[in-house]
Design an enzyme around this catalytic site. Structure first.
Site, short mmCIF file in Angstrom:
data_model
loop_
_atom_site.label_atom_id
_atom_site.label_comp_id
_atom_site.label_asym_id
_atom_site.label_seq_id
_atom_site.Cartn_x
_atom_site.Cartn_y
_atom_site.Cartn_z
N VAL A 515 -0.13 1.74 -3.11
CA VAL A 515 -0.88 0.45 -3.12
C VAL A 515 -0.89 0.18 -4.41
O VAL A 515 -0.65 -0.51 -5.20
CB VAL A 515 -2.20 1.38 -3.57
CG1 VAL A 515 -2.72 1.71 -2.01
CG2 VAL A 515 -2.48 2.64 -4.21
N ASP A 516 0.92 0.95 -5.13
CA ASP A 516 1.19 0.33 -6.01
C ASP A 516 2.46 -0.53 -5.86
O ASP A 516 2.97 -0.82 -4.72
CB ASP A 516 1.47 1.85 -6.67
CG ASP A 516 2.44 2.85 -6.50
OD1 ASP A 516 2.91 2.30 -5.44
OD2 ASP A 516 2.65 3.93 -6.73
N ASP A 517 3.24 -0.62 -6.61
CA ASP A 517 4.60 -1.08 -6.40
C ASP A 517 5.98 -0.86 -6.01
O ASP A 517 7.15 -0.49 -6.90
CB ASP A 517 4.63 -2.18 -7.57
CG ASP A 517 3.72 -3.01 -7.86
OD1 ASP A 517 3.98 -3.66 -6.93
OD2 ASP A 517 4.14 -3.75 -9.13
#
Ligand code: PRX
Length: 646
Positions: A515-517
């Site tokens: 859900v992060d980069d």
């Protein structure tokens, strides 16, 4: 198989899981009996705080105890009369290159390396960096460090000189262990030449590595690199003459064991620090239960490189803690052809294979004939790790590779967790293709909504873990604040995994991805920020924004939007140069597949790049852009769509 299994059915799993969470002290104390403790711990087993609001985050397990991981991997088995058991069947890159090492032989090698390191002044707490291919000397060097209390940092042999130098500068070792070079598939790789370049960069930044130990593989004359007098020494000169005996250093439970650099959503890769006792127990217990490993009869093969966490826990440590026999393979699954893995399975009568979905998809694409020409009759269990396994790949792995006979353990975990966290237990957990199923003993996953509320029943949200477990990372080396910030600040009181997940009505977990980069390319974790900062190193690049797009084999591929300096015209040479820049700064595996010229990037009025919009453009889903009213200049979207494929 189920009759002999360590966990015989779902009811037994549930009973053990319940005990592991309701009385973790009793559960882990019982599991800890499997290894030697020079000194026992003083209860409670775990002393910790993971709630940033209650003060600094700290995690300790087995406080007061003393042990040694290398002793438990080697000496313990030899003392039990198993010295002649094969520890490793090594298979080189080219067919016909092979070596066999028993536990006694491996211990001698480990002691010789340890004695050499000691002669250089390496001692408890010293850092040692390794940059090698998967030869027995690599796990042996890791165990040599563990034996004397030094802290190893293995850097995957696919990283570039710049990336290697960054890791060396962060941990400041006096010693680097490498090899002259080797073949990867049909290609020679000059490892020593890369180390030479990396150390030159380190010199410029004020750090001098005093000693480089070089294993002689391919001649330097063929692969490049040179021996610097006074600094570089060959394995033959330095190690072979050392004594086969090296006393074990008894270490406190929380003594650092290793650092392993991994990518996050921001900044430079961070040194994930694991410590002695908790990591050891996590590695041992998961290897035992998740692979249902029976050391006297199984031949286990994990295809991971020791440069990644899977190669740490499930090559260098887990199998050896159990006294198992394993295969170590230096090459690639498609060399000399896509049947190599199954030829290895037949050759060594491998019973357990543990690999990554990207390899499964790549081999699937080559056709079934490469698999079916081998018997694979010895196989009884298959494992998957590193990214979600799509049901199609799962079924091919199950039906074609495993002939429909072998359960698949889809293991979800991370560099940070040290060991498996959500995974089936073979024979005990009913499988669902694509689900990592249920939590391992002692692991309490929760699914949170974006406000941090725990969701109940079937749901979808972010995956966090509620309580510390023995093998969890203890800090980011040299930056405890970053540790607290990255893992414990977004959702107070929990460890935040960075993954999204769904839980179904049976309580099964389905990992949906980061859900992060952070991207997952061929099972390799790559931060978008790292690729972006590599791209802007090119003099013509003003700004870059990187997103992941679905890729049939790699899982995700890297898609880079690039804004050029005013007046610079985009062309193919520039495109190649930009890709080469990333290869040079990070490594070939992080090279973008697509460069999309972007005169402007979609930004909010406060200047933040809206990656959501870029992901949609990259995926050709601009009809599903959603709300773009916060864009400072909505017209950039149309311009980017028009430039796609140009
Ligand atoms: O996104 C998850 C994915 O890989 C990430 C961890 O990457 P790394 O630290 O490099 O470790 C890889 C080997 C453990 C996770 O945050 N991941 C790992 N295993 C799975 C997975 N995603 C889905 N299913 C898995 N079995």
């Amino acid at each position: 198989m189920v009759a002999k299994a360590h966990v015989k059915g779902l009811a037994q799993y549930k009973e053990m899981y319940e005990r592991s969470t309701s009385d973790p002290d009793a559960f882990w104390a019982e599991q800890a009996d499997a290894v030697h403790w020079e000194k026992k711990w003083t209860p409670p087993l775990c002393q910790s705080n993971i709630d940033v609001e209650n003060g600094p985050v700290h995690i300790s397990w087995f406080v007061g105890a003393e042990t040694n991981v290398a002793y438990n991997c080697l000496d313990r088995h030899i003392e039990a009369g198993l010295g002649d058991r094969v520890a490793m069947y090594w298979e080189g890159n080219d067919e016909g290159e092979e070596r066999v090492l028993t536990y006694s032989e491996l211990k001698s090698m480990v002691c010789r390396i340890a004695n050499y390191l000691k002669s250089l002044g390496v001692k408890r707490g010293s850092d040692v960096t390794m940059y090698m291919s998967l030869v027995p000397e690599l796990p042996a060097a890791m165990l040599a460090c563990a034996r004397i209390g030094a802290v190893h940092s293995v850097v995957f042999g696919g990283f570039s000189a710049e990336a290697l130098s960054g890791r060396i500068l962060d941990s400041q070792p006096n010693v680097v262990i490498t090899s002259s070079g080797t073949m990867r598939g049909p290609k020679p790789i000059g490892l020593k030449a890369i180390v030479d370049d990396a150390l030159e960069i380190c010199e410029k930044h004020g750090h001098t590595v005093q000693h480089v130990l070089v294993l002689e593989q391919l001649p330097l004359a063929e692969v490049g690199g040179s021996m610097k007098p006074g600094r570089d020494v060959t394995w033959r000169e330095a190690v072979d003459s050392q004594s086969d005996e090296c006393p074990v250093e008894w270490l406190p439970a929380e003594a650092p064991l290793f650092k392993l650099y991994t990518s996050g959503s921001t900044g430079k890769p961070k040194g994930v620090l694991h410590t002695t006792a908790g990591y050891m127990l996590g590695a041992l217990v998961t290897t035992k239960y998740v692979f249902d490993l029976q050391p006297a009869t199984d031949v286990y093969w994990c295809t991971a490189d020791c440069g990644w966490i899977t190669g740490h826990t499930y090559v260098a440590y887990g199998p050896m803690l159990l006294g198992a026999t394993q295969v170590l393979f230096e090459g690639v699954p498609t060399w000399p052809d896509a049947g190599r893995c199954w030829s290895i399975v037949d050759k060594y009568k491998v019973t357990i294979v543990y690999t990554a979905p990207t390899a499964i998809r790549a081999l699937h694409a080559k056709g079934d004939a490469y698999v079916t020409r081998y018997s694979r009759a010895s196989l009884r269990l298959l494992g998957s790790v590193g990214e979600p396994i799509n049901p199609e790949a799962w079924r091919w792995y199950h039906q074609v590779v495993g002939g429909g006979r072998c359960p698949i353990v889809d293991t979800w975990w991370q560099t940070e967790t040290g060991a498996h966290m959500i995974t089936p237990l073979p024979g005990a957990t009913p499988l669902k293709p694509g689900s990592a199923t249920l939590p391992f003993f002692g692991v309490e996953p929760v699914v949170l909504d974006d406000k941090g509320n725990e969701l109940q029943g079937p749901c979808e949200g972010v995956l966090c873990i509620k309580k510390p477990w023995p093998s969890m990372m203890r800090t980011v080396a040299g930056d405890h604040a970053r540790f607290e910030q990255t893992y414990f600040s977004a959702y107070k009181g929990y460890y935040f995994t960075g993954d999204g997940c769904r839980r179904d009505a049976d309580g099964y977990y389905w990992i949906t991805g980061r859900v992060d980069d952070v991207l997952n390319v061929s099972g390799h974790r790559i931060g978008t920020a790292e690729v972006e900062s590599a791209l802007v190193e090119h003099p013509s690049c003003v700004e870059a924004a990187v997103v992941g797009v679905e890729h049939p084999i790699k899982g995700q591929s890297i898609y880079a939007f690039v804004t050029l300096m005013t007046g610079v015209e985009p062309n193919d040479t520039l495109r190649k140069e930009l890709i080469a820049t990333v290869r040079k700064i990070i490594g070939p595996f992080a090279a973008p597949d697509i460069i999309h010229w972007a005169p402007g990037l979609p930004k909010t009025r406060s200047g933040k790049i809206m990656r959501r919009v870029l992901r949609k453009i990259a995926a050709k889903e601009e009809d599903q852009l959603g709300d773009t009213s916060t864009l400072a200049d909505p017209s950039v979207v149309q311009v980017l769509v028009e430039l796609r494929g140009k």
